[in-house]
Design an enzyme around this catalytic site. Structure first.
Site, mmCIF file in Angstrom:
data_model
loop_
_atom_site.group_PDB
_atom_site.id
_atom_site.type_symbol
_atom_site.label_atom_id
_atom_site.label_comp_id
_atom_site.label_asym_id
_atom_site.label_seq_id
_atom_site.Cartn_x
_atom_site.Cartn_y
_atom_site.Cartn_z
ATOM 1 N N HIS A 23 0.827 -1.207 0.000
ATOM 2 C CA HIS A 23 0.000 0.000 0.000
ATOM 3 C C HIS A 23 0.861 1.257 0.000
ATOM 4 C CE1 HIS A 23 1.052 0.852 4.169
ATOM 5 N NE2 HIS A 23 0.922 -0.460 4.372
ATOM 6 N N GLU A 41 -2.107 -7.306 7.552
ATOM 7 C CA GLU A 41 -0.791 -7.160 8.169
ATOM 8 C C GLU A 41 -0.704 -7.905 9.489
ATOM 9 O OE1 GLU A 41 2.200 -7.088 7.887
ATOM 10 O OE2 GLU A 41 2.920 -5.041 7.739
#
Length: 187
Positions: A9, A84
């Site tokens: 990202h 994550e």
């Protein structure tokens, strides 16, 4: 063979400030949006067959920017497997803050021990198991190629380990996918 791309990202304020981000759900900052737009421009002619994204805002915002640039349209599949690593009590803290608040845990270097984690966090082994399992499923079931996965820094380390099982523990930690960087693998 499936052509597989892993992208991290774009930047967040937490990235910029050097904070443990993990599962903390924050949006891209203005730099991150620009990075995602540049990444989208880079991959717009790749004819992505399917785009997997972590459910966290920063990854999903990056994935949406990429999907909008795909000429033929592109389905985004939100996939919790690519979320994550949770850093537990370290979430949102800088390394200095974590060391000051949790000196005994920090001294053990629990973020680098494969079967330990900061309290409330996820071990490296758990992340690796989760991501390896999902990549095996994609390898067996997906008919689309190329595939793009928008994920996170530590998750990208686990993906790299999947494709390079021979790397040492130190090489796992040394691998770094920068914000809005993309890496290609063959699955």
């Amino acid at each position: 063979m499936i052509e597989l791309y892993i992208a991290r990202h774009g930047e967040t304020d937490f990235n910029k400030e050097g904070r443990y981000l993990g599962r903390t759900d924050v949006s891209l900052n203005s730099t991150g949006i620009e990075q995602a737009e540049k990444l989208a421009e880079k991959v717009k002619h790749w004819n992505i067959g399917i785009l997997y994204s972590s459910p966290l805002k920063r990854a999903l915002e990056t994935a949406n920017i990429i999907a909008l640039q795909q000429k033929h349209g592109c389905e985004i599949v939100i996939d919790n497997s690519f979320i994550e690593r949770s850093f537990g009590v370290y979430e949102g803290l800088t390394k200095e803050e974590a060391e000051n608040m949790y000196p005994d845990v920090y001294k053990r270097n629990s973020t680098r021990i494969f079967d330990e984690a900061p309290p409330g966090g996820e071990t490296i082994n758990d992340v690796v198991k989760r991501i390896f399992s999902r990549l095996n499923t994609i390898k067996e079931q997906e008919k689309f190629s190329p595939i793009l996965i928008v994920t996170h820094g530590f998750a990208a380390k686990a993906v790299n380990k999947y494709f390079h099982p021979e790397i040492t523990d130190q090489e796992l930690f040394d691998f770094n996918l920068a914000n809005a960087e993309v890496k290609q693998y063959m699955l």
